[in-house]
Design an enzyme around this catalytic site. Sequence first.
Site, mmCIF file in Angstrom:
data_model
loop_
_atom_site.group_PDB
_atom_site.id
_atom_site.type_symbol
_atom_site.label_atom_id
_atom_site.label_comp_id
_atom_site.label_asym_id
_atom_site.label_seq_id
_atom_site.Cartn_x
_atom_site.Cartn_y
_atom_site.Cartn_z
ATOM 1 N N LYS A 31 0.848 -1.208 0.000
ATOM 2 C CA LYS A 31 0.000 0.000 0.000
ATOM 3 C C LYS A 31 0.877 1.250 0.000
ATOM 4 C CE LYS A 31 -3.860 -2.494 2.006
ATOM 5 N NZ LYS A 31 -4.659 -2.900 3.164
ATOM 6 N N GLN A 75 -4.977 -1.522 9.373
ATOM 7 C CA GLN A 75 -4.851 -2.866 8.806
ATOM 8 C C GLN A 75 -5.449 -3.907 9.760
ATOM 9 O OE1 GLN A 75 -3.759 -3.439 5.687
ATOM 10 N NE2 GLN A 75 -4.059 -5.631 5.842
ATOM 11 N N ASP A 98 -11.436 2.385 3.575
ATOM 12 C CA ASP A 98 -11.744 0.948 3.460
ATOM 13 C C ASP A 98 -13.246 0.724 3.277
ATOM 14 O OD1 ASP A 98 -9.576 -0.906 3.646
ATOM 15 O OD2 ASP A 98 -9.252 -0.304 5.738
HETATM 16 N N1 GUN Z 1 -6.990 -6.985 5.972
HETATM 17 C C1 GUN Z 1 -7.231 -7.763 4.893
HETATM 18 N N2 GUN Z 1 -7.781 -7.017 3.897
HETATM 19 C C2 GUN Z 1 -7.874 -5.750 4.375
HETATM 20 C C3 GUN Z 1 -8.358 -4.537 3.801
HETATM 21 O O1 GUN Z 1 -8.817 -4.458 2.649
HETATM 22 N N3 GUN Z 1 -8.269 -3.447 4.613
HETATM 23 C C4 GUN Z 1 -7.797 -3.501 5.889
HETATM 24 N N4 GUN Z 1 -7.785 -2.380 6.606
HETATM 25 N N5 GUN Z 1 -7.351 -4.621 6.451
HETATM 26 C C5 GUN Z 1 -7.396 -5.731 5.689
#
Ligand code: GUN
Length: 262
Positions: A31, A75, A98
Site C-alpha cells: 500500500k 490494517q 476501506d
Molecule cells: N486486511 C485484509 N484485507 C484488508 C483490507 O482491505 N483493509 C484492511 N484495513 N485490512 C485488511
Amino acid sequence: MAELKQKGVNPGLAVVIVGDDSASRVYVNNKKKACEYCGIYSEEYALPASTTESELLELVEKLNTKADIHGILVQLPLPKHINEETIINAIRPEKDVDAFHPVNVGKIMIGNFDFLPCTPAGVMELLDDAGIDLCGKHCVVIGRSNIVGKPQAMLLLHKNATVTICHSKTANLKEVARTADILVVAVGRAKMVDEEYIKDGAVVIDVGMDRDENGKLCGDVDFDSACKKASYITPVPGGVGPMTIATLMKNAVTAAIRQSEN
Ligand code: GUN
C-alpha cells in the site's frame, strides 16, 4: 489529481499496523509503495502488539483531525485484545477509505456510496474490464466476511446479478457452486475450490491469499484444476490483490477531493 494539486491539496493516507503479522506487513508495504507510485502522501504508524485499545483510539482521533491526512486505514486483523468494531467505528466516515464504517456499509447497501470497499470493487473492475455482463447471471460468493463476501454480494446485486452467498455451513456447497456463472471465492483456505466446484465456462475470481503446503503463496482456488473448466480465472498472486490496492488509491483521492470541497 492535477486539479487537486493546483488547489494545493495533496491526498494523504495514514496506514496503521498493530503487531507483527507477516501477511499484514506485506500488504502495508504494498500500500505504501502504491502511494509513492501514485504521488499520494503516506504516513505509516507501526505500533507494537502490546498497544492498548485506548492508545489506538487516541491515534485514530488524532488522524481524524489531521489536516494533511484524508484517508485512514487500520490494517486488519488487530491483536485479540483490541475490539476491531470499536476502532472502525471511531474512524470518521469521510476518512474511511476501506468503507468499513457502518455509515459507509449502509450507503453501499442502499447503492449510493462515497467509497467502494477495496477488494469487492477491484473484483467488479476486473469483471467489467473483461466485458462480462452480470445482468441476470447467477453469481455465487463463497465467504461471508464483512471485508469481502457481504459487500461483494451487494455490488453484484447492484449490477442486476442473482446472488447466492455460501459459507462454511452451506449444505451441498459443491453443487451450489456448480450452478454459478460467476464464482467468487473468499474463504481463506488454500486451494479449496477445484474443478468439481465449477460449471463449464464459468468465470472464477479467487480472492484468497494463502500459503500452500510448501509455504508458497496461493489462492483459495486450485488454479491448474479450475483452469480445465473456467472461461476466465484470476491468478494468485497478480489477480485481485493489485486491484484492491488500486481501489484504495482511488478512495484516497476521492476522500481528498471531498474534504477539499468542504
Ligand atoms: N486486511 C485484509 N484485507 C484488508 C483490507 O482491505 N483493509 C484492511 N484495513 N485490512 C485488511
